[in-house]
Design a protein around this motif. Sequence first.
Motif, PDB file in Angstrom:
ATOM      1  N   SER A  85       0.813  -1.224   0.000  1.00 37.97           N
ATOM      2  CA  SER A  85       0.000   0.000   0.000  1.00 37.97           C
ATOM      3  C   SER A  85       0.844   1.270   0.000  1.00 37.97           C
ATOM      4  O   SER A  85       0.305   2.372   0.000  1.00 37.97           O
ATOM      5  CB  SER A  85      -0.942   0.013   1.203  1.00 37.97           C
ATOM      6  N   THR A  86       2.167   1.119  -0.004  1.00 40.16           N
ATOM      7  CA  THR A  86       3.061   2.278   0.005  1.00 40.16           C
ATOM      8  C   THR A  86       3.360   2.742  -1.419  1.00 40.16           C
ATOM      9  O   THR A  86       3.791   1.941  -2.249  1.00 40.16           O
ATOM     10  CB  THR A  86       4.392   1.924   0.704  1.00 40.16           C
ATOM     11  N   PRO A  87       3.114   4.005  -1.735  1.00 39.68           N
ATOM     12  CA  PRO A  87       3.460   4.511  -3.075  1.00 39.68           C
ATOM     13  C   PRO A  87       4.938   4.287  -3.366  1.00 39.68           C
ATOM     14  O   PRO A  87       5.788   4.373  -2.470  1.00 39.68           O
ATOM     15  CB  PRO A  87       3.131   6.007  -2.984  1.00 39.68           C
ATOM     16  N   LEU A 145      -5.173   1.603  -1.131  1.00 39.96           N
ATOM     17  CA  LEU A 145      -5.134   2.732  -2.067  1.00 39.96           C
ATOM     18  C   LEU A 145      -4.941   4.042  -1.315  1.00 39.96           C
ATOM     19  O   LEU A 145      -5.472   4.223  -0.228  1.00 39.96           O
ATOM     20  CB  LEU A 145      -6.436   2.801  -2.870  1.00 39.96           C
ATOM     21  N   ASP A 146      -4.184   4.969  -1.917  1.00 42.27           N
ATOM     22  CA  ASP A 146      -4.002   6.286  -1.306  1.00 42.27           C
ATOM     23  C   ASP A 146      -4.894   7.337  -1.950  1.00 42.27           C
ATOM     24  O   ASP A 146      -4.715   8.526  -1.750  1.00 42.27           O
ATOM     25  CB  ASP A 146      -2.535   6.714  -1.382  1.00 42.27           C
ATOM     26  N   GLY A 170     -10.215   9.270  -8.175  1.00 44.44           N
ATOM     27  CA  GLY A 170     -10.178  10.647  -7.726  1.00 44.44           C
ATOM     28  C   GLY A 170      -9.027  10.944  -6.811  1.00 44.44           C
ATOM     29  O   GLY A 170      -7.959  10.339  -6.909  1.00 44.44           O
ATOM     30  N   GLY A 171      -9.258  11.882  -5.885  1.00 45.88           N
ATOM     31  CA  GLY A 171      -8.232  12.293  -4.945  1.00 45.88           C
ATOM     32  C   GLY A 171      -8.428  11.655  -3.601  1.00 45.88           C
ATOM     33  O   GLY A 171      -8.944  10.543  -3.472  1.00 45.88           O
ATOM     34  N   ASN A 199     -13.861   3.487  -1.859  1.00 44.24           N
ATOM     35  CA  ASN A 199     -13.029   3.474  -0.656  1.00 44.24           C
ATOM     36  C   ASN A 199     -12.859   4.880  -0.100  1.00 44.24           C
ATOM     37  O   ASN A 199     -13.011   5.878  -0.813  1.00 44.24           O
ATOM     38  CB  ASN A 199     -11.651   2.887  -0.964  1.00 44.24           C
ATOM     39  N   HIS A 200     -12.551   4.956   1.190  1.00 41.76           N
ATOM     40  CA  HIS A 200     -12.241   6.207   1.867  1.00 41.76           C
ATOM     41  C   HIS A 200     -10.814   6.116   2.405  1.00 41.76           C
ATOM     42  O   HIS A 200     -10.585   5.492   3.451  1.00 41.76           O
ATOM     43  CB  HIS A 200     -13.213   6.473   3.012  1.00 41.76           C
TER      44      HIS A 200
END
Length: 249
Positions: A85-87, A145-146, A170-171, A199-200
Amino acid sequence: MDEISKRKSTSAKEKTSGTKGERLIADTPEELRPREKAMRHGLKALTDTELMAIVFSTGIKGKGVMALCDEILASYKGHLSCIASTPAADFIKAQKGIGPAKALTFLAGIELGMRAAADAITVERKQIASSQMAYEYMKPHLTGLDHEQFWLLLLNHSLIPIKEVCVGRGGLTMTAVDVKIVVREALLNNSSAMMLFHNHPSGNLRPSAQDEQLTRRIKDACDLLDIRVLDHIVVANHRYYSFHDEGKL
């Protein structure tokens, strides 16, 4: 032994053994080295560190590959899911000495593993009979997801999945979704029903007013075409919120 021979002997030992306490593949009995162990017993017999060592292949300056992999795992408390999950940019910045090529090769391997897990869930398609089943089915698409994503799970008349479709990215706090695209995907795939998912990244499970408005707009549009909208599930921090279960749909 003369001084030159002593220096050569010491240098050879350092190359083989590395710094004190460091784990080197060269120090490991041949039958227990990751590649050899995998060939003999299969990849499932390897530890996370050993699998990572095969992907990385070599260490970095002053650190053998096994020690490097131990250190990376420790920095994520042993959780590969946290690494996943880390970019990529954050991973490279955090792991000093690992170049972009080596880091991306490793992260791509983890992403392939996650996609394989998601694919395994969808190979045997069963009737979706509850929000829990729907969440488990779609979880691989929406965790780690981020940014926000909005997905459709399209179902046939027996509530067996036909296809999963991402219709919005989105963002951090919102995703733009075109209701016409949602309806189009349902029609193109001969779907009789669908479930909505997003997702949030903030971790807050509660749907926003915009989430509720979008749900009503999609439901109203689908009602005109006799396509059932069964649920809208919000995913955050390995938990979920179901509009259906909460009486909002």
